[in-house]
Design an enzyme around this catalytic site. Structure first.
Site, PDB file in Angstrom:
ATOM      1  N   LYS A  13       2.068  -0.807  13.147  1.00  0.00           N
ATOM      2  CA  LYS A  13       1.150  -0.008  13.976  1.00  0.00           C
ATOM      3  C   LYS A  13       0.099  -0.858  14.675  1.00  0.00           C
ATOM      4  CE  LYS A  13      -1.544   1.589  10.071  1.00  0.00           C
ATOM      5  NZ  LYS A  13      -2.207   0.293   9.864  1.00  0.00           N
ATOM      6  N   ARG A  88      -7.714   7.654   7.632  1.00  0.00           N
ATOM      7  CA  ARG A  88      -6.765   7.282   6.593  1.00  0.00           C
ATOM      8  C   ARG A  88      -6.712   8.303   5.460  1.00  0.00           C
ATOM      9  NH1 ARG A  88      -6.111   1.680   7.452  1.00  0.00           N
ATOM     10  NH2 ARG A  88      -4.840   0.602   5.919  1.00  0.00           N
ATOM     11  N   ARG A 127       4.785 -11.740   5.636  1.00  0.00           N
ATOM     12  CA  ARG A 127       3.927 -11.709   6.825  1.00  0.00           C
ATOM     13  C   ARG A 127       2.936 -12.873   6.894  1.00  0.00           C
ATOM     14  NH1 ARG A 127       0.639  -6.328   8.608  1.00  0.00           N
ATOM     15  NH2 ARG A 127      -0.573  -6.635   6.711  1.00  0.00           N
ATOM     16  N   ARG A 160      -2.535 -12.974   4.814  1.00  0.00           N
ATOM     17  CA  ARG A 160      -3.683 -12.126   4.547  1.00  0.00           C
ATOM     18  C   ARG A 160      -3.867 -12.028   3.044  1.00  0.00           C
ATOM     19  NH1 ARG A 160      -3.609  -6.577   7.875  1.00  0.00           N
ATOM     20  NH2 ARG A 160      -4.031  -5.804   5.788  1.00  0.00           N
ATOM     21  N   ARG A 171      -1.334  -0.945  -1.925  1.00  0.00           N
ATOM     22  CA  ARG A 171      -1.625  -0.411  -0.583  1.00  0.00           C
ATOM     23  C   ARG A 171      -0.610   0.658  -0.191  1.00  0.00           C
ATOM     24  NH1 ARG A 171      -1.278  -5.724   2.263  1.00  0.00           N
ATOM     25  NH2 ARG A 171      -1.391  -4.648   4.248  1.00  0.00           N
TER      26      ARG A 171
HETATM   27  P1  ADP Z   1      -2.809  -2.321   6.622  1.00  0.00           P
HETATM   28  O1  ADP Z   1      -2.829  -0.930   7.144  1.00  0.00           O
HETATM   29  O2  ADP Z   1      -1.648  -3.126   7.148  1.00  0.00           O
HETATM   30  O3  ADP Z   1      -2.951  -2.413   5.141  1.00  0.00           O
HETATM   31  P2  ADP Z   1      -5.506  -2.697   7.682  1.00  0.00           P
HETATM   32  O4  ADP Z   1      -6.069  -3.913   8.295  1.00  0.00           O
HETATM   33  O5  ADP Z   1      -5.430  -1.460   8.512  1.00  0.00           O
HETATM   34  O6  ADP Z   1      -4.062  -3.117   7.183  1.00  0.00           O
HETATM   35  O7  ADP Z   1      -6.327  -2.322   6.360  1.00  0.00           O
HETATM   36  C1  ADP Z   1      -6.594  -3.280   5.362  1.00  0.00           C
HETATM   37  C2  ADP Z   1      -7.557  -2.714   4.304  1.00  0.00           C
HETATM   38  O8  ADP Z   1      -8.801  -2.347   4.927  1.00  0.00           O
HETATM   39  C3  ADP Z   1      -7.102  -1.434   3.603  1.00  0.00           C
HETATM   40  O9  ADP Z   1      -6.242  -1.714   2.523  1.00  0.00           O
HETATM   41  C4  ADP Z   1      -8.448  -0.856   3.158  1.00  0.00           C
HETATM   42  O10 ADP Z   1      -8.961  -1.530   2.022  1.00  0.00           O
HETATM   43  C5  ADP Z   1      -9.358  -1.189   4.314  1.00  0.00           C
HETATM   44  N1  ADP Z   1      -9.392  -0.102   5.331  1.00  0.00           N
HETATM   45  C6  ADP Z   1      -8.921  -0.171   6.600  1.00  0.00           C
HETATM   46  N2  ADP Z   1      -9.116   0.995   7.254  1.00  0.00           N
HETATM   47  C7  ADP Z   1      -9.737   1.832   6.385  1.00  0.00           C
HETATM   48  C8  ADP Z   1     -10.203   3.167   6.432  1.00  0.00           C
HETATM   49  N3  ADP Z   1     -10.050   3.912   7.538  1.00  0.00           N
HETATM   50  N4  ADP Z   1     -10.797   3.689   5.329  1.00  0.00           N
HETATM   51  C9  ADP Z   1     -10.950   2.975   4.218  1.00  0.00           C
HETATM   52  N5  ADP Z   1     -10.519   1.712   4.082  1.00  0.00           N
HETATM   53  C10 ADP Z   1      -9.921   1.124   5.141  1.00  0.00           C
END
Ligand code: ADP
Ligand code: ZN
Length: 220
Positions: A13, A88, A127, A160, A171
């Protein structure tokens, strides 16, 4: 135009949101990137965020909501945005709906990128991400031309910290329990555009553009 990109970690995404945002001339807002920027500041709040991310759990709603809504109210977002990684959970959905309603705006479409769980695990465990421009590579399916270097900008490729086997599992679990219910919510609202997320980046990208064109969002 307000579009949400919804999908599991590893669904692609982020990559798709960035390229569709470029194509449509919209701002791309990635909650994960905003939160990682907050970590870089190195203060106490940053440490709290970092701890959640490393565990693979969500950061506190208040915080995620504040960071994203602040960004959405910036001048470059007035024509609309592509939201990536936010909302989320249903609490974040509510906060977003409320904030947009105050400006007489609403979410137009939700692009849901569907990928099997097996494929997600495979993708996340190989990744690599450019430290400089955030482009993703995969050690098997899309390796960089030069080892450890970004094809686009020459930046250094890194893992990462939340792509370890243990955190990846967590996750995905968080995604299936907290985020996946949004699929039903937006389906009921008539906003969901489901796109198959397997295949090349270009293939998935053109499926997304086709889905949005079908809704007459983009001239074409
Ligand atoms: P991915 O979706 O590939 O895990 P992201 O960069 O979107 O990668 O998110 C990484 C981390 O950042 C999540 O596992 C969470 O800890 C935090 N995070 C991101 N977006 C949110 C959100 N909207 N609410 C709460 N935590 C978030
Ligand atoms: Zn790069």
């Amino acid at each position: 135009m307000y579009i949400i990109f919804l999908g599991a970690p590893g669904s692609g995404k982020g990559t798709q949101a960035a390229s569709v945002a470029r194509e449509l001339g919209l701002a791309h807002i990635a909650s994960g990137d905003l939160l990682r920027q907050a970590i870089e500041r190195g203060n106490e709040l940053g440490l709290k965020i970092k701890a959640c991310m490393e565990k693979g759990i969500l950061v506190a709603d208040e915080l995620a909501i504040q960071v994203v809504l602040e960004r959405v109210s910036a001048p470059d977002c007035h024509n609309g945005v592509i939201l990536d990684g936010f909302p989320r959970n249903l609490n974040q959905v509510e906060a977003l709906d409320k904030a947009l309603a105050q400006q007489s705006k609403a979410i137009d479409w939700v692009v849901y990128i569907k990928v099997s769980e097996e494929e997600l695990i495979k993708r996340l465990s190989g990744r690599w991400v450019c430290r400089n421009c955030q482009t993703s590579y995969h050690s098997q399916s899309s390796p960089p031309r030069v080892q450890d270097r970004c094809d686009l900008c020459g930046g250094e490729l890194t893992r990462r910290p939340d792509d370890t086997a243990e955190t990846v599992g967590k996750r995905l679990m968080v995604y299936f329990t907290e985020t996946a219910p949004l699929i039903d919510y937006y389906t009921q609202g008539g906003k969901l555009l489901e796109v198959a997320g397997e295949g090349s980046i270009a293939e998935v990208g053109s499926r997304i553009i086709t889905a949005l064109r079908g809704r007459e969002l983009i001239a074409g």
